[in-house]
Scaffold this motif. Structure first.
Motif, PDB file in Angstrom:
ATOM      1  N   GLN A 198       0.744  -1.226  -0.036  1.00  0.00           N
ATOM      2  CA  GLN A 198      -0.067  -0.230  -0.287  1.00  0.00           C
ATOM      3  C   GLN A 198       0.711   1.319  -0.016  1.00  0.00           C
ATOM      4  O   GLN A 198       0.877   2.266  -0.982  1.00  0.00           O
ATOM      5  N   GLN A 244     -12.575   8.413  -8.323  1.00  0.00           N
ATOM      6  CA  GLN A 244     -13.311   6.810  -8.230  1.00  0.00           C
ATOM      7  C   GLN A 244     -13.549   6.243  -9.486  1.00  0.00           C
ATOM      8  O   GLN A 244     -13.597   5.346  -9.774  1.00  0.00           O
ATOM      9  N   HIS A 445     -11.146   0.606   5.753  1.00  0.00           N
ATOM     10  CA  HIS A 445     -10.444  -0.021   4.662  1.00  0.00           C
ATOM     11  C   HIS A 445      -8.985  -0.073   5.069  1.00  0.00           C
ATOM     12  O   HIS A 445      -8.474  -1.164   5.482  1.00  0.00           O
ATOM     13  N   THR A 449      -7.268   5.813   3.152  1.00  0.00           N
ATOM     14  CA  THR A 449      -8.366   5.887   2.384  1.00  0.00           C
ATOM     15  C   THR A 449      -9.101   7.335   2.656  1.00  0.00           C
ATOM     16  O   THR A 449      -9.294   7.640   3.696  1.00  0.00           O
ATOM     17  N   SER A 450      -9.688   8.106   1.668  1.00  0.00           N
ATOM     18  CA  SER A 450     -10.175   9.163   1.619  1.00  0.00           C
ATOM     19  C   SER A 450     -11.590   9.420   1.993  1.00  0.00           C
ATOM     20  O   SER A 450     -12.340   8.596   1.525  1.00  0.00           O
ATOM     21  N   ALA A 468     -16.631   6.623   2.952  1.00  0.00           N
ATOM     22  CA  ALA A 468     -15.264   6.781   1.996  1.00  0.00           C
ATOM     23  C   ALA A 468     -15.595   6.549   0.517  1.00  0.00           C
ATOM     24  O   ALA A 468     -16.318   6.116   0.207  1.00  0.00           O
ATOM     25  N   ALA A 470     -14.348   4.375  -1.161  1.00  0.00           N
ATOM     26  CA  ALA A 470     -13.867   3.003  -1.090  1.00  0.00           C
ATOM     27  C   ALA A 470     -14.951   2.127  -1.699  1.00  0.00           C
ATOM     28  O   ALA A 470     -15.985   2.235  -1.632  1.00  0.00           O
ATOM     29  N   SER A 484      -9.385   2.088  -2.865  1.00  0.00           N
ATOM     30  CA  SER A 484     -10.116   3.589  -2.421  1.00  0.00           C
ATOM     31  C   SER A 484      -9.165   4.609  -3.165  1.00  0.00           C
ATOM     32  O   SER A 484      -7.920   4.529  -3.735  1.00  0.00           O
ATOM     33  N   ARG A 486      -7.215   7.764  -2.101  1.00  0.00           N
ATOM     34  CA  ARG A 486      -6.121   8.072  -1.381  1.00  0.00           C
ATOM     35  C   ARG A 486      -6.351   9.391  -0.606  1.00  0.00           C
ATOM     36  O   ARG A 486      -6.708  10.259  -1.668  1.00  0.00           O
ATOM     37  N   GLY A 526      -5.277   6.779  -6.443  1.00  0.00           N
ATOM     38  CA  GLY A 526      -6.305   5.953  -5.783  1.00  0.00           C
ATOM     39  C   GLY A 526      -5.982   4.267  -6.704  1.00  0.00           C
ATOM     40  O   GLY A 526      -5.365   4.610  -7.653  1.00  0.00           O
TER      41      GLY A 526
END
Ligand code: ASP
Length: 584
Positions: A198, A244, A445, A449-450, A468, A470, A484, A486, A526
């Motif tokens: 990550q 997203q 998550h 994660t934003s 989120a 996500a 997600s 970020r 992301g």
């Protein structure tokens, strides 16, 4: 040259050719004056023949002494077979052997090397190299390779670059314990093996790599639930300058391509469902939508009578089991036993039979009349001939229980067809998850994660309600991937660590490198990671991931073939400055 051909390629076209083959003795049939041997390699089986008339007595003797799984090299002439075997590609021919060389002998294998073997799981794992000689295991490994290649080609054609990230790192929090590796050169210090790449993939985005992927091992020290492996493989991906929507489109494309390429099945646009909706309709954040049996919430039509159990419940919810009215009383009692098992944990179940004449018969007839039950049927979509199963209790628990029942019944009814593919996106996951044990919020998550930007303010007052950016990708009731958008600025990231209970010092010590990087022009980014093992198993139409891993660990996290984990000797411990204080 060990061989001119493989054991899977000779046909009528090769008759009269002189060929050399190498492989394992699969089977032999000795009629005294004639011996047939099935020679096997990865590509197939070719029949060898030795007979008194055409074969020297010396060679006959040699052939008689071959045991199962001996490795041999033979030279001979391709001839037409008297009795053909239409089931294999080489079934029209056999090889009249003129030379035979034993390359290696073999002990008698502890189980048969056949498609259906007599070896139990433990034995097969202990001698996995023999198990791999069996068609189904080998085919699974080749299948896995095909899926991995399709992924690599697809992503590479779209400008993704495969970059390796290190295995000896510092903790990356994905919600499990770390496996740690002591450092000999840095006394008293430890590396952690990555639970995922990550942080590195995010740093690659800061580094301007723009589109990254990696087929990569991840390590999580979890109490092993069924069919989990302590080390497993992810298709790990990250993209810069995306929202997203871009991620969903890109990886929906990849998944659709894989299903088409590997299974020849066209799946249309993936439905999207919010987490809340998935929980409400299926009691599950990875719903299997190949079949219906959707939840019907019954509070409004079940809490107005004197039935105290329902009245006291936070949620009363049911499903209609197609054709379930045919279940006998005994069948239903068995179902109730099933949901009462500790693994499911329901206290009991109310049921309603939907008779063919339009009347209802329930286990709570004392409290509810036909009109009430008709309302339940409406809410659950029950038809004549169905059985309505109703559970009640704490919302989250009861949903989980009913979801387990839904999946079990669907399995029994044959509704979970392995050749049908029903992918979907589950979006808008909660950012945080309350943990009763530690009395704290955890990142649902992971901490990078934003939150939905418009909900950041809500964090202060109702952190549990914040959603989120996500998403999970779900296939046939399995989460095959998740990711997600970020956080990419230091302030928000610091705020998140604060909500998650890190002091600024702790956050700096663990993730200072990432927060520092965010100060040097981090682009919005992301990504997503797919679980390759599970994806391959589902595409292969099977449930167990172990069958698609060359050397898997067992349910206690052990490799029974190499016998790991194992103790290390005192010198090694000393070198690592480790002291063990375990009483025997
Ligand atoms: N690192 C995440 C995981 O392993 C995936 C992601 O957010 O891209 O689940």
């Amino acid at each position: 040259m060990y061989r001119s051909h493989t054991c899977g390629e000779l046909t009528k076209n090769h008759i009269n050719n002189t060929v050399t083959l190498a492989g394992w003795v699969h089977k032999s049939r000795d009629k005294g004056f004639m011996i047939w041997i099935d020679l096997r390699d990865r590509y197939g089986i070719t029949q060898l023949i030795f007979d008194e008339e055409r074969t020297s007595s010396e060679l006959m003797e040699q052939a008689k002494n071959l045991g199962r799984e001996f490795v041999v090299q033979i030279t001979g002439t391709v001839i037409e077979r008297a009795s053909k075997n239409p089931n294999i590609p080489t079934g029209d021919i056999e090889i009249l052997v003129s030379e035979l060389k034993v390359l290696n002998a073999s002990l008698t294998p502890p189980f048969t090397i056949e498609d259906t073997t007599d070896g139990g799981e433990d034995l097969r794992m202990k001698y996995r190299y023999l198990d791999i000689r069996r068609n189904p295991v080998r085919e699974n490994l080749v299948f896995r390779h095909k899926v991995a290649m399709a992924v690599r080609n697809y992503l590479s054609e779209r400008d993704f670059v495969e970059v390796e990230t290190p295995y000896l790192i510092k903790s990356t929090p994905e919600g499990a314990r770390d496996f740690v590796v002591p450092s000999r050169m840095n006394e008293g210090q430890f590396y952690a093996l990555p639970q995922s790449p990550q942080t590195f993939k995010q740093l690659l985005m800061v580094g301007g790599m723009d589109k990254y992927f990696q087929i990569v091992k991840c390590f999580r020290d979890e109490d092993l639930r069924a069919d989990r492996q302590p080390e497993f493989t992810q298709i790990d991906c990250e993209m810069a300058f995306v929202e997203q929507e871009d991620i969903l489109n890109t990886f929906e494309g990849l998944t659709r391509h894989l299903i088409k390429e590997i299974k020849g099945v066209d799946v249309g646009e993936f439905p999207r469902m919010t987490y809340d909706e998935a929980m409400k309709r299926y009691g599950n954040d990875k719903p299997d939508i190949r079949f219906g049996m959707e939840f019907g919430e019954l509070n409004d039509v079940a809490q107005h009578k004197e039935f105290t159990i329902f009245n006291a419940a936070e949620l009363v919810v049911g499903i209609a089991v197609p054709g379930g009215n045919s279940y006998s009383r005994k069948d239903i009692d068995k179902l109730i036993d099933w949901i009462r098992r500790p693994q499911v944990g329901a206290l009991g179940m109310v049921y309603v039979r939907c008779n063919d004449d339009g009347t209802y018969k329930s286990s709570v007839d004392k409290f509810y009349d036909q009109e009430d039950l008709a309302n339940w049927a409406k809410a659950t979509g029950a038809k004549k001939g169905d059985l309505i199963c109703v559970l009640s209790g704490d919302t989250h628990k009861v949903r989980t229980q009913l979801s387990a029942l839904r999946m079990e019944l669907a399995e029994r009814l044959g509704l979970r067809k392995s050749d049908e593919f029903a992918p979907l996106w589950v979006v808008d996951f909660p950012l945080l998850e309350w943990d009763e044990e530690t009395k704290r919020y955890h990142a649902m998550h992971h901490p990078f994660t934003s939150p939905k930007p418009e909900q950041i303010e809500l964090l202060k007052t109702n952190p549990g309600d914040v959603k989120a950016n996500a998403y999970d990708i779900v296939l046939n009731g399995n989460e095959i991937g998740g990711g997600s958008i970020r956080i990419h600025d230091k302030e928000t990231q610091a705020m998140m660590f604060d909500y998650l209970g890190f002091t600024p010092e702790e956050a700096k010590a663990q993730f200072g490198f990432l927060m520092d990087a965010f100060e040097y022009g981090a682009p919005p980014h992301g990504g997503i990671a797919f679980g390759l093992d599970r994806l391959v198993a589902i595409l292969g139409g099977q449930e167990t991931i172990r069958d698609f891993i060359a050397f898997p660990k067992n349910n206690s996290g052990r490799d029974v073939m190499i016998d790991a984990p194992a103790a290390i000797d005192t010198t090694q411990l000393q070198e690592l400055s480790l002291k063990l204080d375990i009483k025997a």
